[in-house]
Design a protein around this motif. Structure first.
Motif, PDB file in Angstrom:
ATOM      1  N   GLY A 250     -21.882 -22.174  50.130  1.00  0.00           N
ATOM      2  CA  GLY A 250     -21.035 -21.473  51.082  1.00  0.00           C
ATOM      3  C   GLY A 250     -20.074 -20.483  50.431  1.00  0.00           C
ATOM      4  O   GLY A 250     -19.360 -19.763  51.130  1.00  0.00           O
ATOM      5  N   SER A 251     -20.061 -20.431  49.103  1.00  0.00           N
ATOM      6  CA  SER A 251     -19.173 -19.495  48.418  1.00  0.00           C
ATOM      7  C   SER A 251     -19.643 -18.056  48.608  1.00  0.00           C
ATOM      8  O   SER A 251     -20.841 -17.787  48.750  1.00  0.00           O
ATOM      9  CB  SER A 251     -19.113 -19.820  46.927  1.00  0.00           C
ATOM     10  N   ASN A 252     -18.698 -17.131  48.598  1.00  0.00           N
ATOM     11  CA  ASN A 252     -19.028 -15.709  48.654  1.00  0.00           C
ATOM     12  C   ASN A 252     -19.472 -15.181  47.296  1.00  0.00           C
ATOM     13  O   ASN A 252     -19.884 -14.031  47.184  1.00  0.00           O
ATOM     14  CB  ASN A 252     -17.818 -14.903  49.119  1.00  0.00           C
ATOM     15  N   LYS A 253     -19.360 -16.028  46.265  1.00  0.00           N
ATOM     16  CA  LYS A 253     -19.630 -15.588  44.903  1.00  0.00           C
ATOM     17  C   LYS A 253     -20.774 -16.388  44.286  1.00  0.00           C
ATOM     18  O   LYS A 253     -21.142 -17.458  44.772  1.00  0.00           O
ATOM     19  CB  LYS A 253     -18.377 -15.749  44.033  1.00  0.00           C
ATOM     20  N   GLU A 254     -21.299 -15.831  43.190  1.00  0.00           N
ATOM     21  CA  GLU A 254     -22.264 -16.551  42.377  1.00  0.00           C
ATOM     22  C   GLU A 254     -21.876 -16.342  40.918  1.00  0.00           C
ATOM     23  O   GLU A 254     -21.949 -15.219  40.405  1.00  0.00           O
ATOM     24  CB  GLU A 254     -23.691 -16.058  42.615  1.00  0.00           C
ATOM     25  N   THR A 255     -21.434 -17.422  40.285  1.00  0.00           N
ATOM     26  CA  THR A 255     -20.992 -17.369  38.896  1.00  0.00           C
ATOM     27  C   THR A 255     -21.897 -18.252  38.059  1.00  0.00           C
ATOM     28  O   THR A 255     -21.982 -19.459  38.298  1.00  0.00           O
ATOM     29  CB  THR A 255     -19.532 -17.842  38.765  1.00  0.00           C
ATOM     30  N   ARG A 256     -22.572 -17.670  37.101  1.00  0.00           N
ATOM     31  CA  ARG A 256     -23.535 -18.409  36.299  1.00  0.00           C
ATOM     32  C   ARG A 256     -22.894 -18.955  35.033  1.00  0.00           C
ATOM     33  O   ARG A 256     -22.152 -18.262  34.330  1.00  0.00           O
ATOM     34  CB  ARG A 256     -24.706 -17.505  35.892  1.00  0.00           C
ATOM     35  N   HIS A 257     -23.157 -20.222  34.767  1.00  0.00           N
ATOM     36  CA  HIS A 257     -22.810 -20.853  33.492  1.00  0.00           C
ATOM     37  C   HIS A 257     -24.094 -20.878  32.661  1.00  0.00           C
ATOM     38  O   HIS A 257     -25.059 -21.545  33.023  1.00  0.00           O
ATOM     39  CB  HIS A 257     -22.276 -22.269  33.695  1.00  0.00           C
ATOM     40  N   ILE A 258     -24.089 -20.144  31.557  1.00  0.00           N
ATOM     41  CA  ILE A 258     -25.292 -19.981  30.745  1.00  0.00           C
ATOM     42  C   ILE A 258     -25.042 -20.543  29.354  1.00  0.00           C
ATOM     43  O   ILE A 258     -24.054 -20.176  28.701  1.00  0.00           O
ATOM     44  CB  ILE A 258     -25.700 -18.495  30.654  1.00  0.00           C
ATOM     45  N   GLU A 259     -25.905 -21.412  28.907  1.00  0.00           N
ATOM     46  CA  GLU A 259     -25.811 -21.984  27.573  1.00  0.00           C
ATOM     47  C   GLU A 259     -26.955 -21.443  26.727  1.00  0.00           C
ATOM     48  O   GLU A 259     -28.127 -21.534  27.109  1.00  0.00           O
ATOM     49  CB  GLU A 259     -25.859 -23.516  27.636  1.00  0.00           C
ATOM     50  N   LEU A 260     -26.611 -20.880  25.568  1.00  0.00           N
ATOM     51  CA  LEU A 260     -27.585 -20.256  24.680  1.00  0.00           C
ATOM     52  C   LEU A 260     -27.621 -20.995  23.346  1.00  0.00           C
ATOM     53  O   LEU A 260     -26.579 -21.394  22.819  1.00  0.00           O
ATOM     54  CB  LEU A 260     -27.228 -18.784  24.423  1.00  0.00           C
ATOM     55  N   SER A 261     -28.804 -21.132  22.797  1.00  0.00           N
ATOM     56  CA  SER A 261     -28.955 -21.740  21.477  1.00  0.00           C
ATOM     57  C   SER A 261     -28.818 -20.679  20.396  1.00  0.00           C
ATOM     58  O   SER A 261     -29.464 -19.623  20.462  1.00  0.00           O
ATOM     59  CB  SER A 261     -30.325 -22.411  21.351  1.00  0.00           C
ATOM     60  N   LEU A 262     -27.978 -20.969  19.405  1.00  0.00           N
ATOM     61  CA  LEU A 262     -27.826 -20.085  18.245  1.00  0.00           C
ATOM     62  C   LEU A 262     -28.458 -20.715  17.006  1.00  0.00           C
ATOM     63  O   LEU A 262     -28.208 -20.263  15.882  1.00  0.00           O
ATOM     64  CB  LEU A 262     -26.345 -19.807  17.985  1.00  0.00           C
ATOM     65  N   PHE A 490      -4.845 -20.332  37.117  1.00  0.00           N
ATOM     66  CA  PHE A 490      -6.198 -19.951  37.516  1.00  0.00           C
ATOM     67  C   PHE A 490      -6.234 -19.675  39.006  1.00  0.00           C
ATOM     68  O   PHE A 490      -5.571 -20.348  39.802  1.00  0.00           O
ATOM     69  CB  PHE A 490      -7.195 -21.065  37.183  1.00  0.00           C
ATOM     70  N   GLY A 491      -7.043 -18.699  39.392  1.00  0.00           N
ATOM     71  CA  GLY A 491      -7.167 -18.390  40.808  1.00  0.00           C
ATOM     72  C   GLY A 491      -8.563 -17.909  41.157  1.00  0.00           C
ATOM     73  O   GLY A 491      -9.305 -17.414  40.302  1.00  0.00           O
ATOM     74  N   ASP A 492      -8.912 -18.083  42.409  1.00  0.00           N
ATOM     75  CA  ASP A 492     -10.183 -17.587  42.945  1.00  0.00           C
ATOM     76  C   ASP A 492     -10.053 -17.600  44.463  1.00  0.00           C
ATOM     77  O   ASP A 492      -8.932 -17.669  44.984  1.00  0.00           O
ATOM     78  CB  ASP A 492     -11.359 -18.431  42.453  1.00  0.00           C
ATOM     79  N   GLN A 493     -11.165 -17.585  45.174  1.00  0.00           N
ATOM     80  CA  GLN A 493     -11.080 -17.486  46.629  1.00  0.00           C
ATOM     81  C   GLN A 493     -10.831 -18.841  47.302  1.00  0.00           C
ATOM     82  O   GLN A 493      -9.887 -18.985  48.082  1.00  0.00           O
ATOM     83  CB  GLN A 493     -12.363 -16.845  47.181  1.00  0.00           C
ATOM     84  N   HIS A 494     -11.681 -19.847  47.027  1.00  0.00           N
ATOM     85  CA  HIS A 494     -11.578 -21.130  47.725  1.00  0.00           C
ATOM     86  C   HIS A 494     -11.577 -22.284  46.734  1.00  0.00           C
ATOM     87  O   HIS A 494     -12.383 -22.315  45.792  1.00  0.00           O
ATOM     88  CB  HIS A 494     -12.743 -21.311  48.709  1.00  0.00           C
TER      89      HIS A 494
END
Length: 620
Positions: A250-262, A490-494
């Motif tokens: 239901g969020s207006n946003k899409e925030t991806r958490h991406i984990e990369l191997s080094l 910290f802040g955001d919409q909901h």
């Protein structure tokens, strides 16, 4: 005793005075001994010409000193300055210093000055250049008739005030009487080649200035600095370990958490550094362009100045910028399509150009101005290289060895009849799967580091994806057992759908790694509440933390949030400290000098501008 006097000599006035004073005090036998000693030295030098040549080079090095000043927001200018300093120090005496650490009184004493500076935001100097910029443009700036200088300016042509800071430094130094060593060079986001050419011009000019020209001066620009195996020019292909959406249903946003191997890369980064990603354009957009132009997708085209070729489809997808229009691109398109109706009129109207470029891409340009029948090789030749997008590391290597985590907000919007997505964020959200690889490198940002004193209190202000570096900060402080207080705004919409990394913050708060947290969810109340409002509510406590030596970090949108936070901080210092506006500004300026006010800010532009997370014009 015979008294001698030095006349018509190669010595300076001061040296001549010293010699005459000495000679008048020497006995005849002492004068004979000194004469023989000097003759023996000269004879030995004649018998060893290589040593004499080396001595001449060393003398030249001592006689010519070069100062390199850099102003850099995200680290590109600093990296170039360090690279050039390392090359120059083989032949001259080099002083490398950040503009914020430069002692203004020393400017009058400098004879050779190299300035490397980026342009930040809407034509502004980067944070660590502000003090020097203001000094140079003040009445206190000295006349600099003995100064020889050159400016390397970093920027992005898609912004209206391209390389503005570098241009202003150049103009002001001329006004103060300084003489250019060589012309200023303004670099677009693909800055490697023009920066190298500027350095070649600088070293040639310096070589001519030396009393005894060192044989290596003319070639030091070609000497490679030893760097890590993987870098901006040679990125590491990191495997995607995880790619999840942090926002709730239901969020207006899409925030991806991406984990990369080094793993295997030996890449090292510190909390506060960024990771550069070379993204790919959406293949649907590439295919539409090729179809519109009736090109052959397999036709080989050059992708760099060395003539290296790739199939057209791959070149447009991986190597060239096609989603953002710039005025120089429109100007280069004119000769390719002289019959394009209305394009020349558009280019001549500055406001019309800005309005047209906003939210449009190369496919729009082709369709709107009928840029057909242009051979692929000619068309590709006017395009810019694909710039990397920068994202703050959202993890600590101490907590996650051989990994890096990123927080990427998806950019999506509808404009001019089409759905559009950010280049990198769209790839991350729509196409990047676990097991895929992406080309990455570490982008150091020494302007945004945790304090050396682990017990120093810190205040972190980061709404939205600006939270990323602070997750890395707390992971690091937890690992090293830091005892200093920490405070997060910290802040955001909901609250329910947009509290990024909520469980982690609550755990750190319970364990004491995080001392306190203040939240601002703008759409959960009748009036919008932002982080700066929470700061004002806690103004007394916040000022007490400042008085206690707290370091303030701000990460987020420069155009709105960062400016509002800065103004709020100024108001708190005025009200709680009982200061006037000028005194409060001086207080905050002193915090900047002491590196207790650090900002990592970026611009939100549709299509991600050119910098993904960090859209500051720093040549990335």
């Amino acid at each position: 005793m015979v008294h001698l006097e030095v006349k018509n000599s190669p010595f300076t006035e001061e040296q001549t005075k010293i010699l005459n004073d000495l000679l008048t005090k020497l006995s005849a036998s002492q004068q004979v001994w000194l004469s023989g000693y000097l003759a023996a030295l000269a004879n030995a030098a004649l018998k060893n010409p290589e040593q004499q040549a080396l001595k001449g080079q060393n003398d030249a090095k001592e006689k010519l000193a070069v100062t390199i000043l850099y102003g850099s927001q995200t680290g590109n200018g600093e990296r170039l300055a360090k690279e050039f300093a390392q090359k120059l120090e083989k032949t001259v005496d080099v002083t490398l210093v950040s503009m914020e650490e430069f002692k203004h009184g020393a400017l009058k004493k400098i004879r050779y000055l190299l300035i490397i500076v980026s342009t930040h935001g809407e034509g502004d100097p980067p944070d660590n250049a502000i003090l020097f910029y203001e000094f140079l443009n003040s009445r206190r700036a000295p006349k600099l008739h003995d100064l020889h200088y050159s400016v390397l300016s970093l920027g992005d042509r898609s912004y209206e005030f391209f390389c503005q800071t570098g241009k202003e430094f150049d103009e002001r130094l001329r006004e103060l009487g300084a003489t250019p060593l060589c012309p200023r060079v303004d670099c677009d986001i693909d800055y490697d080649e023009p920066a190298a050419e500027w350095f070649r011009m600088v070293t040639d000019a310096i070589g001519k200035k030396q009393t005894v020209q060192s044989p290596s001066v003319s070639v030091i620009a070609e000497t490679a600095v030893q760097t890590a195996a993987y870098s901006r020019k040679n990125p590491f292909y990191a495997e995607v370990l995880e790619n999840i959406n942090l926002n709730g249903r239901g969020s207006n946003k899409e925030t991806r958490h991406i984990e990369l191997s080094l793993e295997g890369s030996h890449l090292h980064f510190e909390p506060g550094d960024s990771i550069g990603i070379y993204p790919e354009n959406d293949s649907k957009l590439v295919d539409a362009m090729i179809a519109e132009m009736k090109w052959n997708p397999e036709e080989p085209v050059a992708i760099n100045s060395q003539g290296e070729e790739r199939p057209l489809e791959e070149a447009l997808r991986r190597h060239f910028e096609i989603t953002v229009l710039t005025k120089p691109l429109l100007e280069k398109a004119l000769p390719l399509a002289p019959g394009a109706s209305g394009l020349s009129e558009l280019v001549e109207n500055e406001q019309a150009v800005r309005d047209y470029m906003h939210g449009r891409d190369l496919l729009d340009l082709i369709r709107d101005y009928s840029l057909f029948d242009i051979p692929a090789k000619e068309f590709v030749s006017i395009l810019r290289k694909m710039p990397p997008r920068l994202y703050s590391a959202a993890s600590s290597l101490k907590a996650y060895p051989e990994e890096v985590h990123l927080t990427v907000g998806k950019v999506a919007y509808h404009a001019h009849g089409r759905e559009r997505f950010g280049v990198c964020s769209g790839q991350c959200a729509l196409r990047l799967q676990e097991g895929d690889t992406v080309p990455v490198y570490v982008h150091e940002n020494s302007n945004f580091r945790l304090p050396a004193d682990a017990d120093a209190p810190i205040i972190m202000i980061g709404p939205g994806t600006g939270i990323a570096p602070f997750r890395a900060f707390l992971q690091e402080r937890e690992e090293i057992g830091a005892q200093g207080k920490s405070w997060l705004f910290f802040g955001d919409q909901h609250f329910v759908t947009d509290f990024l990394y909520q469980v982690e913050w609550q755990r750190w708060l319970k364990q004491g790694v995080l001392s306190r947290i203040d939240l601002a969810f703008s759409r959960d109340a009748s009036r919008k509440i932002y982080v700066q409002h929470r700061m004002l509510e806690k103004s007394r406590e916040l000022y007490a933390w400042l008085q206690d030596g707290a370091v303030v970090y701000v990460c987020g949108d420069e155009k709105h949030m960062a400016k509002d936070v800065h103004q709020t901080l100024l108001s708190i210092v005025m009200n709680e400290g009982g200061m006037g506006e000028d005194a409060a500004k001086e207080y905050i300026m002193q915090m900047q000098k002491e590196k207790r006010y650090r900002r990592d800010v970026y611009y939100h532009e549709k299509g991600e501008g050119h910098f993904g997370k960090k859209q500051t014009a720093d040549g990335t």
